[in-house]
Design a protein around this motif. Structure first.
Motif, PDB file in Angstrom:
ATOM      1  N   ASP A   1      10.242 -40.867  -1.427  1.00 36.10           N
ATOM      2  CA  ASP A   1      10.547 -41.845  -1.876  1.00 36.10           C
ATOM      3  C   ASP A   1      11.835 -41.687  -2.713  1.00 36.10           C
ATOM      4  OD1 ASP A   1       8.990 -44.462  -0.728  1.00 36.10           O
ATOM      5  OD2 ASP A   1       7.841 -42.725  -1.300  1.00 36.10           O
ATOM      6  N   PHE A   2      13.072 -42.412  -2.514  1.00 35.48           N
ATOM      7  CA  PHE A   2      14.045 -42.359  -3.302  1.00 35.48           C
ATOM      8  C   PHE A   2      14.644 -43.574  -3.708  1.00 35.48           C
ATOM      9  CE2 PHE A   2      14.152 -38.862  -0.365  1.00 35.48           C
ATOM     10  CZ  PHE A   2      14.638 -37.708  -0.911  1.00 35.48           C
ATOM     11  N   ALA A   3      14.669 -43.834  -5.143  1.00 40.89           N
ATOM     12  CA  ALA A   3      15.564 -44.941  -5.771  1.00 40.89           C
ATOM     13  C   ALA A   3      16.930 -44.873  -5.505  1.00 40.89           C
ATOM     14  CB  ALA A   3      15.035 -45.004  -7.182  1.00 40.89           C
ATOM     15  N   PRO A   4      17.686 -45.984  -5.629  1.00 39.96           N
ATOM     16  CA  PRO A   4      19.217 -45.724  -5.509  1.00 39.96           C
ATOM     17  C   PRO A   4      19.614 -44.469  -6.389  1.00 39.96           C
ATOM     18  CG  PRO A   4      18.587 -47.905  -5.731  1.00 39.96           C
ATOM     19  CD  PRO A   4      17.223 -47.302  -5.831  1.00 39.96           C
ATOM     20  N   TYR A   5      20.403 -43.674  -5.983  1.00 43.61           N
ATOM     21  CA  TYR A   5      20.934 -42.426  -6.428  1.00 43.61           C
ATOM     22  C   TYR A   5      19.835 -41.441  -6.903  1.00 43.61           C
ATOM     23  CZ  TYR A   5      24.780 -45.748  -6.992  1.00 43.61           C
ATOM     24  OH  TYR A   5      25.635 -46.720  -6.727  1.00 43.61           O
TER      25      TYR A   5
ATOM     26  N   GLY B   1      20.428 -48.739  -1.453  1.00 43.98           N
ATOM     27  CA  GLY B   1      19.309 -49.271  -1.496  1.00 43.98           C
ATOM     28  C   GLY B   1      18.283 -47.954  -1.541  1.00 43.98           C
ATOM     29  N   ASN B   2      17.012 -48.339  -1.539  1.00 39.99           N
ATOM     30  CA  ASN B   2      15.784 -47.437  -1.531  1.00 39.99           C
ATOM     31  C   ASN B   2      16.040 -46.509  -0.246  1.00 39.99           C
ATOM     32  OD1 ASN B   2      15.001 -48.125  -4.024  1.00 39.99           O
ATOM     33  ND2 ASN B   2      13.442 -49.663  -3.102  1.00 39.99           N
ATOM     34  N   ALA B   3      15.518 -45.375  -0.251  1.00 36.43           N
ATOM     35  CA  ALA B   3      15.271 -44.486   0.735  1.00 36.43           C
ATOM     36  C   ALA B   3      14.178 -43.827   0.965  1.00 36.43           C
ATOM     37  CB  ALA B   3      16.711 -43.360   0.838  1.00 36.43           C
ATOM     38  N   VAL B   4      13.817 -43.453   2.317  1.00 38.59           N
ATOM     39  CA  VAL B   4      12.319 -42.906   2.600  1.00 38.59           C
ATOM     40  C   VAL B   4      12.518 -41.998   3.546  1.00 38.59           C
ATOM     41  CG1 VAL B   4       9.981 -43.375   3.118  1.00 38.59           C
ATOM     42  CG2 VAL B   4      11.265 -45.233   2.006  1.00 38.59           C
TER      43      VAL B   4
ATOM     44  N   THR C   1      12.706 -36.155   8.503  1.00 41.83           N
ATOM     45  CA  THR C   1      13.155 -37.195   9.310  1.00 41.83           C
ATOM     46  C   THR C   1      13.377 -38.416   8.194  1.00 41.83           C
ATOM     47  OG1 THR C   1      11.808 -36.518  11.273  1.00 41.83           O
ATOM     48  CG2 THR C   1      12.885 -38.689  11.132  1.00 41.83           C
ATOM     49  N   VAL C   2      14.700 -38.925   8.369  1.00 37.16           N
ATOM     50  CA  VAL C   2      15.027 -40.160   7.450  1.00 37.16           C
ATOM     51  C   VAL C   2      14.431 -41.456   8.224  1.00 37.16           C
ATOM     52  CG1 VAL C   2      16.819 -41.666   6.288  1.00 37.16           C
ATOM     53  CG2 VAL C   2      16.962 -39.016   6.761  1.00 37.16           C
ATOM     54  N   LEU C   3      13.558 -42.255   7.247  1.00 39.44           N
ATOM     55  CA  LEU C   3      12.928 -43.450   8.117  1.00 39.44           C
ATOM     56  C   LEU C   3      13.773 -44.647   7.541  1.00 39.44           C
ATOM     57  CD1 LEU C   3       9.398 -42.795   7.517  1.00 39.44           C
ATOM     58  CD2 LEU C   3      10.468 -42.417   9.214  1.00 39.44           C
TER      59      LEU C   3
ATOM     60  N   ASN D   1      25.800 -17.230   0.182  1.00 36.54           N
ATOM     61  CA  ASN D   1      25.581 -18.366  -0.779  1.00 36.54           C
ATOM     62  C   ASN D   1      26.221 -19.522  -0.189  1.00 36.54           C
ATOM     63  OD1 ASN D   1      23.670 -16.894  -2.504  1.00 36.54           O
ATOM     64  ND2 ASN D   1      25.421 -16.136  -3.980  1.00 36.54           N
ATOM     65  N   ARG D   2      26.331 -19.670   1.183  1.00 37.09           N
ATOM     66  CA  ARG D   2      27.008 -20.785   1.570  1.00 37.09           C
ATOM     67  C   ARG D   2      26.284 -22.102   1.330  1.00 37.09           C
ATOM     68  NH1 ARG D   2      28.068 -22.711   7.103  1.00 37.09           N
ATOM     69  NH2 ARG D   2      26.669 -21.219   7.778  1.00 37.09           N
ATOM     70  N   LEU D   3      26.790 -23.158   1.209  1.00 35.16           N
ATOM     71  CA  LEU D   3      26.184 -24.405   1.040  1.00 35.16           C
ATOM     72  C   LEU D   3      26.371 -25.292   2.202  1.00 35.16           C
ATOM     73  CD1 LEU D   3      24.903 -26.819  -0.661  1.00 35.16           C
ATOM     74  CD2 LEU D   3      27.118 -27.322  -1.460  1.00 35.16           C
ATOM     75  N   VAL D   4      25.166 -25.670   2.935  1.00 32.30           N
ATOM     76  CA  VAL D   4      25.453 -26.294   4.279  1.00 32.30           C
ATOM     77  C   VAL D   4      24.692 -27.878   3.892  1.00 32.30           C
ATOM     78  CG1 VAL D   4      24.423 -26.236   6.523  1.00 32.30           C
ATOM     79  CG2 VAL D   4      24.751 -24.276   5.318  1.00 32.30           C
ATOM     80  N   THR D   5      25.545 -28.759   4.320  1.00 32.01           N
ATOM     81  CA  THR D   5      25.298 -29.980   3.832  1.00 32.01           C
ATOM     82  C   THR D   5      25.472 -31.126   4.995  1.00 32.01           C
ATOM     83  OG1 THR D   5      27.477 -30.514   2.940  1.00 32.01           O
ATOM     84  CG2 THR D   5      25.959 -29.589   1.423  1.00 32.01           C
ATOM     85  N   LYS D   6      24.781 -32.279   4.775  1.00 33.92           N
ATOM     86  CA  LYS D   6      24.804 -33.252   5.859  1.00 33.92           C
ATOM     87  C   LYS D   6      24.134 -34.600   5.294  1.00 33.92           C
ATOM     88  CE  LYS D   6      25.254 -34.383  10.267  1.00 33.92           C
ATOM     89  NZ  LYS D   6      26.856 -34.233  10.867  1.00 33.92           N
ATOM     90  N   VAL D   7      25.305 -35.460   5.588  1.00 34.73           N
ATOM     91  CA  VAL D   7      24.928 -36.984   5.577  1.00 34.73           C
ATOM     92  C   VAL D   7      23.945 -37.505   6.476  1.00 34.73           C
ATOM     93  CG1 VAL D   7      25.780 -39.375   5.210  1.00 34.73           C
ATOM     94  CG2 VAL D   7      26.745 -37.239   3.984  1.00 34.73           C
ATOM     95  N   LEU D   8      22.632 -38.053   6.282  1.00 34.61           N
ATOM     96  CA  LEU D   8      21.617 -38.329   7.298  1.00 34.61           C
ATOM     97  C   LEU D   8      21.434 -39.951   7.232  1.00 34.61           C
ATOM     98  CD1 LEU D   8      19.004 -35.526   6.701  1.00 34.61           C
ATOM     99  CD2 LEU D   8      20.723 -35.550   8.026  1.00 34.61           C
ATOM    100  N   GLN D   9      21.555 -40.392   8.242  1.00 31.47           N
ATOM    101  CA  GLN D   9      21.164 -41.926   8.532  1.00 31.47           C
ATOM    102  C   GLN D   9      19.648 -42.049   8.958  1.00 31.47           C
ATOM    103  OE1 GLN D   9      23.408 -43.826   7.134  1.00 31.47           O
ATOM    104  NE2 GLN D   9      25.029 -42.610   6.971  1.00 31.47           N
ATOM    105  N   LYS D  10      19.335 -43.342   9.081  1.00 35.28           N
ATOM    106  CA  LYS D  10      18.035 -43.544   9.599  1.00 35.28           C
ATOM    107  C   LYS D  10      17.921 -43.073  10.920  1.00 35.28           C
ATOM    108  CE  LYS D  10      15.210 -47.838  10.559  1.00 35.28           C
ATOM    109  NZ  LYS D  10      14.993 -48.854  10.486  1.00 35.28           N
ATOM    110  N   GLY D  11      16.729 -42.078  11.283  1.00 34.36           N
ATOM    111  CA  GLY D  11      16.487 -41.680  12.438  1.00 34.36           C
ATOM    112  C   GLY D  11      16.916 -40.307  12.495  1.00 34.36           C
ATOM    113  N   ASP D  12      17.628 -39.763  11.700  1.00 30.10           N
ATOM    114  CA  ASP D  12      18.414 -38.430  11.571  1.00 30.10           C
ATOM    115  C   ASP D  12      17.290 -37.547  11.037  1.00 30.10           C
ATOM    116  OD1 ASP D  12      20.565 -39.382  12.665  1.00 30.10           O
ATOM    117  OD2 ASP D  12      22.017 -39.236  10.655  1.00 30.10           O
TER     118      ASP D  12
END
Length: 219
Positions: free
Chosen positions: A97-101, A163-166, A117-119, A134-145
């Motif tokens: 569970d994640f609060a904002p930020y 908002g909150n994230a789960v 899996t992002v709910l 030491n390569r940084l691999v990043t991605k922005v995930l949305q619900k269902g990703d």
């Protein structure tokens, strides 16, 4: 011809010995118990005659974790400590569970690959490849990703929404382990000598002393 047959026979025997391993458990299950007669994979096995459905059950993953902490996140693990029946089965899970930020800080699972899996919400996630790249691999995930963190690599997740994230994570170990980088480096007991860390991070000892004086928490 005799020599060739001898060599072929030797190779066949060598191959059969090399393949003589147990790729999976030789019994249906080995439910972890505080004590028992058989010790498998770090746990004693419960007598199969005394195993019940509750040995394979966990309730409560629908309940949000308390994110009222400095990190703004909370991990609810479901591994062999919560479900004894996971012993020897090589799998576990967790709710995050994640609060904002909120942040699940850089950490390592030494014994398991993680698939996330992002709910709900939006997460910024990433991992760092091993030395020397030491390569940084990043991605922005949305619900269902879904995103994968390879075993043993430093990785993190941060709430990138308002908002909150789960998220739900599955891991390829009954007990994948956790090494939170900041906690391990600056919160070890006893502490790592400040001159060691000062040289390793190329900073003044006062910076290391300040970091070691902080309260380092697991989420």
């Amino acid at each position: 011809m005799a020599n060739m047959l001898y060599i072929m026979g030797f190779l066949a025997l060598s191959c059969s010995l090399a393949l003589a391993s147990d790729p999976s458990p030789l019994q249906d299950f080995c439910v972890a118990a505080p004590n028992g007669q058989v010790f498998v994979n770090g746990q004693f096995c419960k007598d199969p005659k005394h195993v019940t459905e509750n040995d394979f059950f966990f309730s409560g993953l629908n309940k949000p974790g308390n994110t009222a902490n400095p990190l703004g996140s909370k991990v609810t693990p479901v591994n062999v400590a919560q479900i004894p029946g996971l012993n020897t089965l090589g799998i576990s899970a967790a709710r995050i569970d994640f609060a904002p930020y909120g942040l699940n800080p850089p950490h390592i699972h030494p014994r398991g690959t993680e698939i996330l899996t992002v709910l709900e919400g939006t997460l910024f996630v990433g991992f760092v490849t091993s030395n020397t790249e030491n390569r940084l691999v990043t991605k922005v995930l949305q619900k269902g990703d879904v995103f994968v963190f390879p075993q043993g690599l430093i990785h993190f997740q941060r709430n990138a929404g308002y908002g909150n994230a789960v998220a739900i994570a599955a891991l390829s170990s009954q007990n994948p382990g956790l090494i939170t980088v900041a906690n391990s480096v600056f919160g070890s007991k006893p502490p790592i000598a400040d001159d060691v860390l000062a040289k390793a991070f190329q900073v003044d000892k006062s910076v290391v002393d300040h970091l070691q004086s902080q309260f380092w928490m697991d989420n």
